[in-house]
Motif scaffolding. Structure first.
Motif, short mmCIF file in Angstrom:
data_model
loop_
_atom_site.label_atom_id
_atom_site.label_comp_id
_atom_site.label_asym_id
_atom_site.label_seq_id
_atom_site.Cartn_x
_atom_site.Cartn_y
_atom_site.Cartn_z
N ARG A 67 0.82 -1.21 0.00
CA ARG A 67 0.00 0.00 0.00
C ARG A 67 0.86 1.26 0.00
NH1 ARG A 67 -4.44 -2.26 4.34
NH2 ARG A 67 -5.77 -3.29 2.79
N LEU A 68 1.94 1.23 0.74
CA LEU A 68 2.85 2.38 0.76
C LEU A 68 3.44 2.63 -0.63
CD1 LEU A 68 4.45 4.58 2.26
CD2 LEU A 68 6.17 2.83 2.76
N GLU A 69 3.93 1.58 -1.26
CA GLU A 69 4.51 1.72 -2.60
C GLU A 69 3.45 2.23 -3.58
OE1 GLU A 69 7.59 1.70 -3.20
OE2 GLU A 69 8.49 0.48 -1.64
N HIS A 70 2.23 1.73 -3.46
CA HIS A 70 1.14 2.18 -4.33
C HIS A 70 0.87 3.67 -4.10
CE1 HIS A 70 -3.23 1.29 -5.86
NE2 HIS A 70 -2.64 2.23 -6.55
N ALA A 71 0.80 4.07 -2.84
CA ALA A 71 0.54 5.48 -2.51
C ALA A 71 1.64 6.40 -3.04
CB ALA A 71 0.41 5.65 -1.01
N LEU A 72 2.85 5.89 -3.09
CA LEU A 72 3.98 6.67 -3.60
C LEU A 72 4.11 6.59 -5.12
CD1 LEU A 72 6.63 5.74 -0.87
CD2 LEU A 72 5.42 7.93 -1.14
N ALA A 73 3.17 5.90 -5.75
CA ALA A 73 3.16 5.71 -7.21
C ALA A 73 4.37 4.92 -7.70
CB ALA A 73 3.02 7.04 -7.94
N HIS A 74 4.87 4.06 -6.85
CA HIS A 74 5.93 3.13 -7.24
C HIS A 74 5.24 1.84 -7.68
CE1 HIS A 74 8.65 5.34 -4.13
NE2 HIS A 74 8.54 6.02 -5.26
N ASN A 75 4.62 1.92 -8.85
CA ASN A 75 3.71 0.87 -9.29
C ASN A 75 4.36 -0.50 -9.42
OD1 ASN A 75 1.72 2.79 -9.31
ND2 ASN A 75 1.73 3.08 -11.52
N ALA A 76 5.53 -0.56 -10.01
CA ALA A 76 6.18 -1.86 -10.19
C ALA A 76 6.50 -2.49 -8.83
CB ALA A 76 7.45 -1.72 -11.02
N ALA A 77 6.99 -1.68 -7.91
CA ALA A 77 7.29 -2.19 -6.57
C ALA A 77 6.01 -2.62 -5.86
CB ALA A 77 8.03 -1.14 -5.76
#
Length: 66
Positions: A7-17
């Protein structure tokens, strides 16, 4: 903890991660509705409609089992 990282990676727009972390959640907890739902939503945001549809189908399958 894994879902929180996804969820954190998604929120940061780090989509691949984020996809990698959601997948780790699913590999560890194969009945995780939130992981399938959120990964599917992210796939849809990324324009990956086939992958999004696969995750939506899995969510429907898991919901039918409960």
């Amino acid at each position: 903890m894994l879902l929180l990282k996804a969820r954190l990676e998604h929120a940061l727009a780090h989509n691949a991660a984020a996809i990698q972390w959601y997948t780790k959640v699913i590999d560890t907890y194969p009945f995780s509705l939130p992981a399938y739902t959120e990964r599917g939503e992210l796939y849809a945001e990324m324009g990956k409609t086939n992958e999004a549809a696969d995750d939506a189908a899995k969510v429907a399958e898991l919901n039918a089992e409960t």
